[in-house]
Design a protein around this motif. Structure first.
Motif, PDB file in Angstrom:
ATOM      1  N   ALA A 187       0.855  -1.122  -0.084  1.00 13.76           N
ATOM      2  CA  ALA A 187      -0.058   0.025  -0.036  1.00 13.76           C
ATOM      3  C   ALA A 187       0.884   1.136   0.108  1.00 13.76           C
ATOM      4  N   PHE A 188       0.496   2.129  -0.658  1.00 10.40           N
ATOM      5  CA  PHE A 188       0.944   3.714  -0.630  1.00 10.40           C
ATOM      6  C   PHE A 188      -0.012   4.647  -0.274  1.00 10.40           C
ATOM      7  N   ILE A 189       0.138   5.139   0.955  1.00  6.31           N
ATOM      8  CA  ILE A 189      -0.830   6.176   1.465  1.00  6.31           C
ATOM      9  C   ILE A 189      -0.067   7.333   1.277  1.00  6.31           C
ATOM     10  N   HIS A 190      -0.935   8.569   0.641  1.00  8.23           N
ATOM     11  CA  HIS A 190      -0.522   9.812   0.600  1.00  8.23           C
ATOM     12  C   HIS A 190      -1.217  10.888   1.413  1.00  8.23           C
ATOM     13  N   ILE A 191      -0.688  11.552   2.107  1.00  9.11           N
ATOM     14  CA  ILE A 191      -1.353  12.477   2.903  1.00  9.11           C
ATOM     15  C   ILE A 191      -1.489  13.877   1.947  1.00  9.11           C
ATOM     16  N   SER A 192      -2.830  14.348   1.758  1.00 13.07           N
ATOM     17  CA  SER A 192      -2.990  15.514   0.807  1.00 13.07           C
ATOM     18  C   SER A 192      -3.646  16.354   2.005  1.00 13.07           C
ATOM     19  N   THR A 193      -4.631  17.209   1.385  1.00 14.76           N
ATOM     20  CA  THR A 193      -5.361  18.290   2.399  1.00 14.76           C
ATOM     21  C   THR A 193      -6.879  18.420   1.804  1.00 14.76           C
ATOM     22  N   THR A 203      -5.554   7.385   8.753  1.00 14.87           N
ATOM     23  CA  THR A 203      -4.253   6.777   8.092  1.00 14.87           C
ATOM     24  C   THR A 203      -3.939   5.684   8.015  1.00 14.87           C
ATOM     25  N   LEU A 204      -3.737   5.006   9.296  1.00 17.04           N
ATOM     26  CA  LEU A 204      -3.471   3.733   9.552  1.00 17.04           C
ATOM     27  C   LEU A 204      -4.291   2.719   9.341  1.00 17.04           C
ATOM     28  N   THR A 205      -5.706   2.949   9.519  1.00 16.37           N
ATOM     29  CA  THR A 205      -6.707   1.974   9.154  1.00 16.37           C
ATOM     30  C   THR A 205      -6.801   2.117   7.399  1.00 16.37           C
ATOM     31  N   ALA A 206      -6.649   3.265   7.005  1.00 10.60           N
ATOM     32  CA  ALA A 206      -6.766   3.242   5.479  1.00 10.60           C
ATOM     33  C   ALA A 206      -5.619   2.344   4.963  1.00 10.60           C
ATOM     34  N   GLY A 207      -4.432   2.494   5.595  1.00 10.81           N
ATOM     35  CA  GLY A 207      -3.436   1.736   5.035  1.00 10.81           C
ATOM     36  C   GLY A 207      -3.841   0.273   5.068  1.00 10.81           C
ATOM     37  N   VAL A 222     -10.164   8.042  -1.880  1.00  9.03           N
ATOM     38  CA  VAL A 222      -9.992   9.398  -1.171  1.00  9.03           C
ATOM     39  C   VAL A 222     -10.849   9.448  -0.051  1.00  9.03           C
ATOM     40  N   TYR A 223     -10.183   9.812   1.078  1.00 16.01           N
ATOM     41  CA  TYR A 223     -11.034   9.788   2.637  1.00 16.01           C
ATOM     42  C   TYR A 223     -10.735  11.489   2.884  1.00 16.01           C
ATOM     43  N   SER A 264     -11.150  30.991   7.265  1.00 12.66           N
ATOM     44  CA  SER A 264     -11.963  31.410   8.150  1.00 12.66           C
ATOM     45  C   SER A 264     -13.243  32.130   7.854  1.00 12.66           C
ATOM     46  N   SER A 265     -13.556  32.371   6.797  1.00 10.02           N
ATOM     47  CA  SER A 265     -14.224  33.299   6.229  1.00 10.02           C
ATOM     48  C   SER A 265     -15.551  32.563   5.486  1.00 10.02           C
ATOM     49  N   GLN A 266     -15.246  31.328   5.031  1.00  7.62           N
ATOM     50  CA  GLN A 266     -16.441  30.824   4.183  1.00  7.62           C
ATOM     51  C   GLN A 266     -16.452  29.213   4.725  1.00  7.62           C
ATOM     52  N   ASP A 267     -17.458  28.600   4.142  1.00  9.62           N
ATOM     53  CA  ASP A 267     -17.718  27.190   4.534  1.00  9.62           C
ATOM     54  C   ASP A 267     -17.544  26.199   3.111  1.00  9.62           C
ATOM     55  N   TRP A 268     -17.256  24.977   3.476  1.00  8.85           N
ATOM     56  CA  TRP A 268     -17.466  24.040   2.467  1.00  8.85           C
ATOM     57  C   TRP A 268     -18.072  22.794   2.946  1.00  8.85           C
ATOM     58  N   GLU A 269     -18.530  21.929   1.709  1.00 12.13           N
ATOM     59  CA  GLU A 269     -19.225  20.812   2.133  1.00 12.13           C
ATOM     60  C   GLU A 269     -18.511  19.464   1.718  1.00 12.13           C
ATOM     61  N   TRP A 270     -18.035  18.679   2.492  1.00  9.33           N
ATOM     62  CA  TRP A 270     -17.161  17.811   2.006  1.00  9.33           C
ATOM     63  C   TRP A 270     -17.973  16.257   2.169  1.00  9.33           C
ATOM     64  N   ASN A 271     -17.950  15.404   1.325  1.00  9.91           N
ATOM     65  CA  ASN A 271     -18.503  13.985   1.264  1.00  9.91           C
ATOM     66  C   ASN A 271     -17.452  13.229   2.171  1.00  9.91           C
ATOM     67  N   SER A 272     -18.149  12.380   2.988  1.00  5.11           N
ATOM     68  CA  SER A 272     -17.230  11.539   3.892  1.00  5.11           C
ATOM     69  C   SER A 272     -17.697  10.174   3.857  1.00  5.11           C
ATOM     70  N   GLU A 273     -18.169   9.719   2.649  1.00  5.49           N
ATOM     71  CA  GLU A 273     -18.752   8.383   2.738  1.00  5.49           C
ATOM     72  C   GLU A 273     -17.515   7.328   2.821  1.00  5.49           C
ATOM     73  N   ASN A 274     -16.493   7.373   2.300  1.00  5.30           N
ATOM     74  CA  ASN A 274     -15.320   6.565   2.390  1.00  5.30           C
ATOM     75  C   ASN A 274     -15.040   6.390   4.036  1.00  5.30           C
ATOM     76  N   MET A 275     -15.038   7.460   4.459  1.00 12.24           N
ATOM     77  CA  MET A 275     -14.361   7.598   6.072  1.00 12.24           C
ATOM     78  C   MET A 275     -15.640   6.852   6.855  1.00 12.24           C
ATOM     79  N   SER A 276     -16.987   6.776   6.486  1.00  7.56           N
ATOM     80  CA  SER A 276     -17.743   6.129   7.245  1.00  7.56           C
ATOM     81  C   SER A 276     -17.791   4.567   6.875  1.00  7.56           C
ATOM     82  N   MET A 277     -17.446   4.262   5.589  1.00 14.20           N
ATOM     83  CA  MET A 277     -17.350   2.997   5.049  1.00 14.20           C
ATOM     84  C   MET A 277     -16.151   2.227   5.910  1.00 14.20           C
ATOM     85  N   LEU A 278     -15.036   3.081   5.969  1.00 14.19           N
ATOM     86  CA  LEU A 278     -13.894   2.288   6.492  1.00 14.19           C
ATOM     87  C   LEU A 278     -14.439   1.993   8.084  1.00 14.19           C
TER      88      LEU A 278
END
Length: 550
Positions: free
Chosen positions: A182-188, A320-324, A337-338, A430-444
């Motif tokens: 496995a190759f796990i890449h930390i992005s943002t 990260t460790l569980t994704a690995g 992608v998580y 700090s001045s705006q919002d984003w909406e992130w999908n987190s289905e893979n996080m829940s799946m894991l």
């Protein structure tokens, strides 16, 4: 992805339908025995390569692996020798950190599992010696790529070298590893911050990385600096721009390597592990919290109602460790992608953070505060500029004048200028919002055993924000500023002294205004008497009303 999950959830039925264990391996990419292994069992006997191990997240990753996966065989860490400090000295200093106290209690020889490899991310081939390359290719089972520049204002060429070209070269090395699983890449999470809704997918890059690298090679640094705003477009800085490019570079290898990509939002102090509130740097919100606690920061431009998407560092590392583990055991056909965020699951807002940070530092004040903690968040540009002038620049000028008169070097204006620059870099987030999908996080999470969910907890629904912010603030005091908690009574006494000074100053200011402006003008005196009499009438009215009520 859902097909792969259904396959992994009923291995016995699949084995029969597929015609035996060998056929099952072809479908899932792993055997039934390895699928049943827990996360810690998977890492037993494994050799792990970690880049960025001496950084904030890297250290937490090393500590967690050693503590929760004690049977891990070896941790190879890429280390850059610094001027005046050898690679071995850097690693030895890291091992002395309080972060490793729990590991030290369990195994005093834990450092024997850590094998430093001399490397430099800005050099061809990462400057890894042929002997070390051969060693890594022969033994590494899993790679965690944490290294990156996190400076928002990094020059584009340098950010490209550290975040994109170094990633390319590490992937090239990974192709040579005989046993890589496995190759796990930390992005943002902000790699695609030019979008309001961000799914767990790799979006098309703003430019083809190879073409950009080739184009910038011959350009003078001044030319690159001039064209950078046009290149990054609607992204706020070179950091988010180059991290988006790096994701695309990693994705291109998904058919030859088992790849996972972790996208944390604003990484903050630890939530639970190895103990609450651990933090070792001034980056991101930590520096802002400390400046507010010291009474230096009085105003910040942000949206009180915007979600402050903080994510504790131990949550990121557990994911990260569980994704690995999942990537190595289940071998998804495409890179997963998580989005490791809190905003869509357990939101907390900047206005709430301001309230709890101020409350915490009043209960647990920092030593030798410049002023009492009393920061104000506003989204209005003019109001923010007014408070910068009144509460930042004016006091800084007075303080520097006092330092000059006493023969000392002025420093407060320089500190405020650096603070304003840092806060300015954060304003976009700090001045705006984003909406992130987190289905893979829940799946894991659904793939983990109850025991693994406790050991590698990344369920942010359990996060109590007021408690976390309290521990975060205390952590900056204990671990960043190295202040002793036993000195809190003296720090509180200092705050009381500052309060008395402020009251005295305000009283003298009122007297000064009276003597200079009001006492010498009949019109001013008439206005003053009118205001005082009006206040007296209001007080008399409320007193009479309360008497009638009683």
């Amino acid at each position: 992805m859902s097909t792969e999950l259904s396959k992994s959830q009923d291995l016995n039925g699949l084995e029969q339908a597929a015609g035996g264990p060998s056929r099952l391996t072809d479908i899932c990419g792993s055997t039934a025995g390895s699928t049943m292994a827990s996360v810690s069992e998977y890492y037993a006997g494994k050799c792990v390569l970690i880049t960025g191990a001496t950084g904030f997240m890297g250290k937490v990753l090393v500590e967690k692996l050693l503590r929760s996966c004690p049977e891990v065989k070896a941790l190879y860490i890429l280390v850059r020798p610094k001027a005046g400090q050898s690679m071995q000295q850097r690693v030895a200093d890291m091992m002395k950190c309080k972060l490793f106290d729990r590991v030290r209690e369990d195994n005093s020889d834990f450092h024997e599992k850590i094998i430093p490899i001399s490397s430099e991310l800005t050099q061809p081939g990462l400057a890894i010696s042929p002997e070390d390359v051969e060693k890594l290719c022969a033994c590494i089972d899993i790679v965690f790529h944490c290294a990156a520049t996190i400076r928002f204002d990094e020059p584009l060429k340098h950010a490209l070298q550290l975040n994109v070209i170094a990633t390319q070269q590490l992937l090239s090395l990974a192709h040579q590893m005989h046993h890589l699983e496995a190759f796990i890449h930390i992005s943002t999470a902000y790699a695609n911050c030019n979008r309001k809704h961000i799914d767990e997918v790799i979006y098309p890059p703003p430019v083809e990385p190879k073409k950009l690298i080739e184009s910038l090679e011959w350009m003078d640094d001044g030319i690159v600096r001039d064209i950078t705003p046009r290149l990054i477009g609607d992204r706020p800085n070179t950091y988010t721009y180059t991290k988006a490019l790096a994701e695309y570079v990693v994705q291109q290898e998904q058919h030859r390597l088992n790849i996972g990509i972790i996208r944390p939002s604003i990484v903050g102090a630890s939530w639970q592990e190895p103990f609450p509130g651990w933090i070792d740097n001034f980056n991101g919100p930590s520096g802002v919290f400390i400046a507010a606690g010291k009474g230096i920061l009085r105003t910040m431009r942000a949206n009180n109602d915007a979600v402050a998407d903080l994510i504790p560092v131990d949550v990121v590392i557990n994911l990260t460790l569980t994704a690995g583990w999942y990537t190595a055991v289940h071998r998804p056909k495409t890179a997963l992608v998580y989005n490791c965020t809190t905003g869509g699951i357990n939101p907390f807002h900047w206005g709430e953070i301001e309230h709890h940070v101020m409350s915490s530092f009043k209960r647990n004040p920092l030593e030798q505060a410049f002023r009492r903690p009393n920061a104000n968040i506003t989204s209005n540009y003019l109001i923010n500029q007014y408070w910068i002038l009144v509460s930042h620049k004016f006091p800084a000028l007075i303080y520097d004048l006092i330092l000059r008169l006493s023969g000392q070097k002025p420093q407060m204006m320089r500190i405020f200028n650096r603070l304003h620059k840092a806060i300015g870099l954060l304003e976009y987030f700090s001045s705006q919002d984003w909406e992130w999908n987190s289905e893979n996080m829940s799946m894991l999470m659904s793939q983990l055993t109850p025991e693994d969910r406790k050991t590698f907890n990344f369920d942010v629904r359990q996060l109590n924000w007021p408690e976390y912010i309290e521990n975060y603030c205390i952590g900056t005091k204990k671990y960043v500023l190295n202040e002793d908690m036993s000195d809190i009574p003296a720090a509180r006494q200092h705050l009381r002294k500052l309060r008395n000074i402020r009251y005295t100053f305000n009283t003298l200011l009122v007297v000064f205004i009276w003597r200079v402006f009001i006492a010498r003008s009949q019109m001013a005196r008439n206005i003053w008497y009118f205001v005082v009499s009006l206040c007296f009438k209001f007080l008399s009215y409320f007193r009479a009303s309360s008497t009638l009520t009683n």
